[in-house]
Design a protein around this motif. Structure first.
Motif, PDB file in Angstrom:
ATOM      1  N   MET A   6      17.781 -10.235  -1.230  1.00 33.31           N
ATOM      2  CA  MET A   6      17.204 -10.406  -1.770  1.00 33.31           C
ATOM      3  C   MET A   6      15.989  -8.962  -1.497  1.00 33.31           C
ATOM      4  N   LEU A   7      15.598  -8.808  -2.349  1.00 34.60           N
ATOM      5  CA  LEU A   7      14.417  -7.541  -1.993  1.00 34.60           C
ATOM      6  C   LEU A   7      13.183  -8.006  -2.324  1.00 34.60           C
ATOM      7  N   LEU A   8      12.276  -8.269  -1.636  1.00 33.17           N
ATOM      8  CA  LEU A   8      10.989  -8.303  -1.408  1.00 33.17           C
ATOM      9  C   LEU A   8       9.706  -7.191  -2.286  1.00 33.17           C
ATOM     10  N   ASP A   9       9.136  -7.847  -2.715  1.00 31.83           N
ATOM     11  CA  ASP A   9       7.924  -6.909  -3.145  1.00 31.83           C
ATOM     12  C   ASP A   9       6.978  -7.295  -2.665  1.00 31.83           C
ATOM     13  N   SER A  10       6.739  -6.870  -1.450  1.00 34.11           N
ATOM     14  CA  SER A  10       6.122  -6.877  -0.356  1.00 34.11           C
ATOM     15  C   SER A  10       4.766  -7.509  -0.337  1.00 34.11           C
ATOM     16  N   ALA A  11       4.275  -6.424  -1.277  1.00 34.13           N
ATOM     17  CA  ALA A  11       2.585  -6.092  -1.725  1.00 34.13           C
ATOM     18  C   ALA A  11       2.641  -6.910  -2.442  1.00 34.13           C
ATOM     19  N   SER A  12       3.180  -7.533  -2.958  1.00 33.44           N
ATOM     20  CA  SER A  12       3.362  -8.429  -4.273  1.00 33.44           C
ATOM     21  C   SER A  12       3.469 -10.012  -3.927  1.00 33.44           C
ATOM     22  N   LEU A  13       3.612 -10.231  -2.563  1.00 33.52           N
ATOM     23  CA  LEU A  13       4.380 -11.599  -2.317  1.00 33.52           C
ATOM     24  C   LEU A  13       2.704 -11.570  -0.933  1.00 33.52           C
ATOM     25  N   TRP A  14       2.066 -10.313  -0.761  1.00 30.21           N
ATOM     26  CA  TRP A  14       0.773 -10.382   0.684  1.00 30.21           C
ATOM     27  C   TRP A  14      -0.452 -11.074  -0.450  1.00 30.21           C
ATOM     28  N   PHE A  15      -0.634  -9.826  -1.307  1.00 31.46           N
ATOM     29  CA  PHE A  15      -1.423  -9.717  -2.405  1.00 31.46           C
ATOM     30  C   PHE A  15      -1.609 -11.444  -2.509  1.00 31.46           C
ATOM     31  N   ARG A  16      -0.467 -11.989  -3.246  1.00 31.23           N
ATOM     32  CA  ARG A  16      -1.185 -13.528  -3.663  1.00 31.23           C
ATOM     33  C   ARG A  16      -0.853 -14.631  -2.321  1.00 31.23           C
ATOM     34  N   ALA A  17      -0.824 -14.115  -1.133  1.00 31.36           N
ATOM     35  CA  ALA A  17      -0.843 -14.903  -0.220  1.00 31.36           C
ATOM     36  C   ALA A  17      -2.518 -14.326   0.070  1.00 31.36           C
ATOM     37  N   PHE A  18      -2.917 -13.673  -0.013  1.00 30.65           N
ATOM     38  CA  PHE A  18      -3.937 -13.658   0.102  1.00 30.65           C
ATOM     39  C   PHE A  18      -5.380 -13.956  -0.166  1.00 30.65           C
ATOM     40  N   TYR A  19      -5.436 -14.072  -2.367  1.00 37.12           N
ATOM     41  CA  TYR A  19      -5.974 -14.086  -2.880  1.00 37.12           C
ATOM     42  C   TYR A  19      -5.876 -16.642  -3.163  1.00 37.12           C
ATOM     43  N   GLY A  20      -4.528 -16.499  -2.983  1.00 42.06           N
ATOM     44  CA  GLY A  20      -4.549 -18.092  -2.645  1.00 42.06           C
ATOM     45  C   GLY A  20      -4.205 -18.568  -1.968  1.00 42.06           C
ATOM     46  N   VAL A  21      -4.239 -18.487  -0.530  1.00 44.66           N
ATOM     47  CA  VAL A  21      -4.856 -18.990   0.739  1.00 44.66           C
ATOM     48  C   VAL A  21      -6.057 -19.289   1.369  1.00 44.66           C
ATOM     49  N   PRO A  22      -6.776 -20.136   1.748  1.00 38.66           N
ATOM     50  CA  PRO A  22      -8.051 -19.957   2.190  1.00 38.66           C
ATOM     51  C   PRO A  22      -8.055 -19.279   3.284  1.00 38.66           C
ATOM     52  N   ALA A  23      -9.493 -18.223   3.058  1.00 38.38           N
ATOM     53  CA  ALA A  23      -9.750 -17.193   4.241  1.00 38.38           C
ATOM     54  C   ALA A  23     -10.137 -17.936   5.156  1.00 38.38           C
ATOM     55  N   VAL A 149      12.298  -9.974  -5.358  1.00 38.00           N
ATOM     56  CA  VAL A 149      11.168 -10.925  -6.179  1.00 38.00           C
ATOM     57  C   VAL A 149       9.916 -10.402  -5.624  1.00 38.00           C
ATOM     58  N   SER A 150       8.977 -10.324  -6.756  1.00 36.39           N
ATOM     59  CA  SER A 150       8.089 -10.122  -7.389  1.00 36.39           C
ATOM     60  C   SER A 150       7.221 -10.852  -8.633  1.00 36.39           C
ATOM     61  N   GLY A 151       5.516 -10.799  -8.482  1.00 34.49           N
ATOM     62  CA  GLY A 151       4.836 -11.125  -9.179  1.00 34.49           C
ATOM     63  C   GLY A 151       4.584 -10.096 -10.374  1.00 34.49           C
ATOM     64  N   ASP A 152       5.979  -8.750 -10.786  1.00 32.88           N
ATOM     65  CA  ASP A 152       5.437  -7.671 -11.283  1.00 32.88           C
ATOM     66  C   ASP A 152       6.028  -7.681 -12.750  1.00 32.88           C
ATOM     67  N   ARG A 153       5.852  -7.691 -13.691  1.00 27.29           N
ATOM     68  CA  ARG A 153       7.020  -7.248 -14.605  1.00 27.29           C
ATOM     69  C   ARG A 153       7.492  -6.315 -14.944  1.00 27.29           C
ATOM     70  N   ASP A 154       6.960  -5.220 -14.312  1.00 26.53           N
ATOM     71  CA  ASP A 154       7.808  -3.591 -14.338  1.00 26.53           C
ATOM     72  C   ASP A 154       8.900  -4.361 -13.602  1.00 26.53           C
ATOM     73  N   LEU A 155       9.447  -4.598 -13.336  1.00 23.76           N
ATOM     74  CA  LEU A 155      10.738  -4.923 -12.489  1.00 23.76           C
ATOM     75  C   LEU A 155      11.597  -6.140 -13.305  1.00 23.76           C
ATOM     76  N   LEU A 156      11.219  -5.922 -14.304  1.00 31.01           N
ATOM     77  CA  LEU A 156      12.525  -7.065 -15.246  1.00 31.01           C
ATOM     78  C   LEU A 156      13.577  -6.077 -15.314  1.00 31.01           C
ATOM     79  N   GLN A 157      12.769  -4.669 -15.407  1.00 35.62           N
ATOM     80  CA  GLN A 157      13.522  -3.133 -16.353  1.00 35.62           C
ATOM     81  C   GLN A 157      14.581  -3.188 -15.658  1.00 35.62           C
TER      82      GLN A 157
END
Length: 326
Positions: A6-23, A149-157
């Motif tokens: 499993m390869l994690l697009d790490s920034a995709s995950l921590w940005f999603r967490a930053f904006y999705g979990v209460p500050a 693992v990513s929320g970036d469509r670019d990696l569908l390539q």
């Protein structure tokens, strides 16, 4: 078949967490830890749900690489905001028109410390994005299967069946609502040929353009038309050659005229859109199978206590062990 890497697009995950979990989630000293908590919980859920044989956290060493900017100067230009921190930091580029918020940078350092103590390695490459790190690992890893693992469509390539399967765990709607993409899924969703779904997606994206990345595309050609054009050719070079060959009936005169106006872009777009298969990787931690026990239990406990991450770290450790969530 072995369990996938499993390869994690790490920034995709921590940005999603930053904006999705209460500050409002903070450590005892008031430091925000929402991204750190969310990241750990996301990885725990992914490991528990997908049961990989190994996990690698892939990092941006440069979220706006010079070679891409040289090719197309508008690449991510709208995201540059010097007041928001260092855009070349491991935090990476934000999903909106700005560099990383200052509250996120310290949390990335916490996340990296947690990963190191847990025994999850990281990989990066100076002057390259995490996408390139992932692309290089897909090209070079000797493994039965890879899941990205990513929320970036670019990696569908990167989807493929041969020589070993690559699947994208697409988390745009959240980790609990991920979509698993292989070649047939990409072909069905975007109208590109199954046999070359990854390349076809990249070529369709080049023609369509992407305002969020500052890529102009070809004026007057949208996603549907782009997919139709791509489907008629066996490669990008073959398609571009047809722009100059008026006898090639696979391209209509209207499409040919639009593409001719974008001639310089068509030459430069592949360097920007396609991920690098040969980035010079650097590693932290050992490349090994999934760590069932932390490599530094004391350090991990110290980090969990200091940063108010005990529940999230416990869930991560349990997932790595294959145990039920505490």
């Amino acid at each position: 078949m072995d369990a996938p890497v499993m390869l994690l697009d790490s920034a995709s995950l921590w940005f999603r967490a930053f904006y999705g979990v209460p500050a409002t989630l903070t450590a005892e000293d008031g430091t925000p830890v929402n991204a750190a908590r969310g990241f750990c919980d996301m990885v725990a859920r992914l490991v528990r749900g997908r049961r990989p044989g190994a996990v690698v956290a892939c990092l941006d060493r440069d979220w706006r690489p010079a070679f891409r900017v040289r090719a197309i100067p508008s690449y991510k230009a709208h995201r540059v905001d010097p007041s928001m921190g260092d855009p070349s930091s491991p935090v990476g580029g934000a999903p909106d028109a700005e560099a990383a918020p200052p509250e996120l940078g310290p949390q990335v350092e916490i996340i990296l410390e947690v990963l190191a103590a847990a025994g999850i390695p990281t990989a990066g490459a100076e002057g390259y994005e995490a996408d390139d790190v992932i692309g290089t690992l897909c090209a070079t890893e000797k493994t039965d299967a890879i899941e990205v693992v990513s929320g970036d469509r670019d990696l569908l390539q990167l989807v493929r069946d041969e020589p070993s399967p690559v699947r994208i765990v697409y988390i745009a709607r959240g980790v609990s609502k991920y979509e698993l993409y292989g070649p047939e899924d990409v072909a069905a969703r975007y109208g590109v040929p199954v046999a070359r779904a990854g390349d076809g997606y990249a070529e369709m994206a080049m023609l369509r353009g992407d305002p969020s990345d500052g890529l102009p595309g070809v004026a007057g050609i949208g996603e549907k038309t782009a997919a139709q054009v791509v489907s008629k050719f066996g490669s990008w070079d073959e398609m571009v050659a047809a722009v100059l060959d008026r006898s090639d009936t696979r391209m209509s005169s209207a499409v040919r005229a639009k593409m001719a106006k974008a001639g310089e872009y068509l030459v430069k777009a592949p360097e920007v859109v396609r991920v690098a298969p040969d980035a010079p990787l650097d590693w932290t931690g050992e490349r090994r199978t999934l760590p069932h026990d932390p490599v530094d239990t004391d350090k991990l406990a110290e980090l969990a206590e200091r940063w108010n991450l005990t529940g999230s770290v416990d869930r991560l450790v349990a997932a790595l062990k294959g145990e039920d969530a505490p």
